[in-house]
Design an enzyme around this catalytic site. Structure first.
Site: not given
Lengths: 461, 461
Positions: A120, A197-198, A276
């Site tokens: 992203t 970020t996943d 996360k």
């Protein structure tokens, strides 16, 4: 590249004055006159700045409200090709130079390598579909955050362009090898990896093992909101990562992301102890069972060093000793009521070498599983136990269930996160022959993946 | 039963005066003289109280420091057999009666049913091994927390004696049927289920669906520390559960456990929105993406009602309409980098009817999985998507990966927790024939399992 066009008020000003990216310009402000080349600027935060490369080589972002006049300069000269051409293509070039008005260091700034892998942070909204697509390279990113040039001279390189849900263990190897290559040049104060970020916390854990004893800091950062959204966290995360890379005395692998809902506080997490924990909030990343290594608030980096962590920068480095391979024959399996033990036999037959369980509570699975687990262990498959609770430590000594699991040879992994346990097992399997060694090393603290706080202190998260 | 013996100072006082459990005693305190039968008391918190049943039928706990004299009474009479016999065996009997000194209500107190299923709340430390074993029945529990009798007349029943890691969907059916049986008697203001904490949130979610529209509150509670440890949370949790069962105007299925590290604040969570987020701390349970329904601080219950939740007690109840079966042909599967899609084919071949994925971030799996997922869906297997982030909502419309998953028929489940998604699927599969109906109902909010807050408000957890 559309990603470097101006929009809004800045765009209007440029159109009004018939100025295009790459052209020579003169800008008069209250503070003085600036001559140079109009740089491409991705519409990252707002439309209130234009960015130019001064004749002395430094970049500067100028707020529209401070511009008294803007006009085309005498020549589109030597900078044009360099900026518009290479800046959009961007392999291995130093494009960062300090803003002369703001540079804190005269002369050469410390060097940082910025390696982009996708995600992203390098994406923008497609206003046609409302979705997000991946378009920005490391140099686009860098150009879009001119503040970075206040702190560091940044070399950029595109390694991958993948959303991180598509990254696999072989990509961790690619990343590790690239970081070793950069580090061994001996010219970088730190390395920044822009990353989706996943699975950033899986990659940070994997790199922690593959880059064990790396002499400088390696910082993963990303964005929960694409870089062209007003609420994007991309710029602050990149700036904070750069500051930490330059200023901290730490080595190792870290994740730097927003620490809270404000847009000014960042947290620096250990690569092996971060997770996360929210699908969309900017402060989704949290350190598990320990405090973040540092908090970064504007110019201020507040170290929260735990003396046991041994993170200081190193002088020694044997660049041929790193082991960067991972073995995929490991599964991370969550236990739940109704879990069918038959799947364990399938995994044994399918050639899996290890199973990481996310057990319940202190590290339990039902007594229905004992027979199949015993068979798996007898077949040479290693069974490791973590907890789906996320926080806290497993302990197989408290209840009958745990003692039964210990009895058949299940190996408890203290407070290692399931994700870190998975990648550590993949890494050890790729680099060791004997399961006895692997089981022993899984219980050893190699990269701060097991916190040294006693169970009683962990009582309250 | 060893579980009802006195220890420490209380034991010394009784031995000194040659008094045994079940005998008639007279106790002189500064406040007056009490005559009755010495009750068995499990060594729950301290050794500073003895518990007796007064001749008027009420129980009273007397602090040792207030005892001026204690002596055997004239007769071991009518109470002996009742207490020592039945109280230790305990099926379907009312043993609770109010303490006459403290009862707030003259005459009959509201009735609560306490059903025990096992777990740490009914366990004690084996001081020989240092481990914990399961020994206490519901009536032992009740006897060990005499404060409960201030609020309610409690009927106790032993339904199961299992650590909750060993509970299976068929146990949820047993629990649901027992609760329906009790509720349909029309005499209980609320029902308390003592339960192991490992899978309490799975059971609370399962019971939320199986007991949908239950007219009274059903409260699951347990303990993170066994009842005989000084730090045990068992008593406060039981007291809070009883207070809530009696005093709240809510119906539905709830979990009540410690809310923070103090030993005085409890949180009441919705059964479908709670998760065990720490292996050992007493405040391990947290509401996900919403506030707890209520906070309980001593005598004060502070409702934090979200008006959309529709939790008020009901007058209507059709006891034949409840569906209490669950179908185990569902797997909860966590995605991670290196996940081998071949396992999806195995699950299809093995007869699984649905897969609940814990995807990364907004609900993603790698593009490596698309082909196998498509095959699974074509074979009639339902694929549901939740997030391993735990907090926040999945959204398959933002990224290419998500849109690809939507395109092949993967069903996103908003902010339903993976655990609740699992048990809801098991419940729908057992009670519905058509997968189209099941997919539709999985996306409907049936028991507050999907929060109605808009995605933008969920931004900050």
């Amino acid at each position: 590249m559309g990603s470097v066009e101006y929009k809004g008020k800045a765009s209007e000003l440029l159109i009004e004055n018939d100025i295009k990216i790459g052209q020579s310009i003169n800008i008069q402000t209250n503070n003085g006159k600036y001559s140079g080349i109009l740089l491409p600027r991705y519409e990252l935060f707002d439309d209130n700045h234009v960015v130019m490369k001064l004749r002395n080589g430094y970049n500067i972002g100028i707020n529209l409200t401070k511009i008294r006049s803007i006009e085309k300069g005498s020549s589109d000269s030597q900078y044009g090709a360099y900026i518009v051409g290479k800046a959009s293509h961007n392999v291995n070039q130093t494009i960062g130079r300090p803003n002369s008005d703001q540079a804190k260091v005269e002369g050469t700034l410390p060097k940082v390598a910025l390696i982009s892998t996708g995600g992203t942070i390098g994406s923008k909204i497609d206003y046609r579909t409302g979705g997000v697509t991946s378009v920005l390279s490391a140099s686009d990113l860098y150009l879009s955050v001119p503040e970075i040039s206040r702190y560091a001279s940044v070399d950029t390189e595109v390694l991958l362009n993948e959303y991180s849900e598509n990254l696999r263990p072989e990509h961790w190897t690619l990343m590790a090898n690239k970081i070793i290559e950069k580090t061994s040049m001996g010219i970088y104060r730190g390395i920044i990896l822009s990353h989706g970020t996943d699975t950033m916390h899986y990659s940070s854990a994997a790199l922690s093992f593959a880059l064990r004893n790396i002499p400088i800091p390696v910082i993963l950062t990303g964005a929960q909101r694409s870089s062209d959204r007003p609420s994007s966290d991309a710029a602050l995360n990149l700036i904070g990562a750069t500051k930490f890379a330059i200023e901290s005395e730490y080595s190792g692998v870290f994740v730097i992301m927003h620490a809270d809902a404000s847009d000014n506080l960042l947290a620096c997490h250990l690569g092996t102890r971060v997770r996360k924990n929210h699908t969309s909030s900017r402060d989704a990343f949290e350190s598990i069972d320990i405090k973040p290594v540092a908090l970064i608030n504007g110019e201020n980096i507040k170290m929260q060093h735990n003396p046991t962590l041994e993170l200081q920068r190193r002088e020694d480095a044997n660049y041929s000793s790193y082991k960067t391979s991972f073995d995929r024959h490991v599964i991370l399996l969550k236990y739940y009521p109704g879990f069918e033990p038959a799947i364990i036999s399938y995994l044994v037959q399918s050639g899996y070498k290890a199973i990481i369980f996310e057990g319940t509570g202190l590290g339990h699975v039902s007594n229905e599983c004992i027979a199949q687990l015993k068979q798996a262990i007898n077949s040479g498959v290693m069974i490791f136990m973590t907890s789906q609770c996320i926080w806290g430590r497993v302990n197989l000594n408290v209840y009958d269930t745990g003692r039964d699991l210990l009895g058949i040879g299940v190996v408890p992994l203290s407070d290692m996160t399931p994700e870190t346990a998975l990648v550590k097992t993949m890494w050890l399997l790729a680099n060791n022959q004997h399961s006895g060694d692997i089981k022993r090393m899984m219980q050893e603290n190699m990269c701060n993946e097991i916190s040294s706080i006693s169970p009683i202190q962990l009582d309250k998260k």
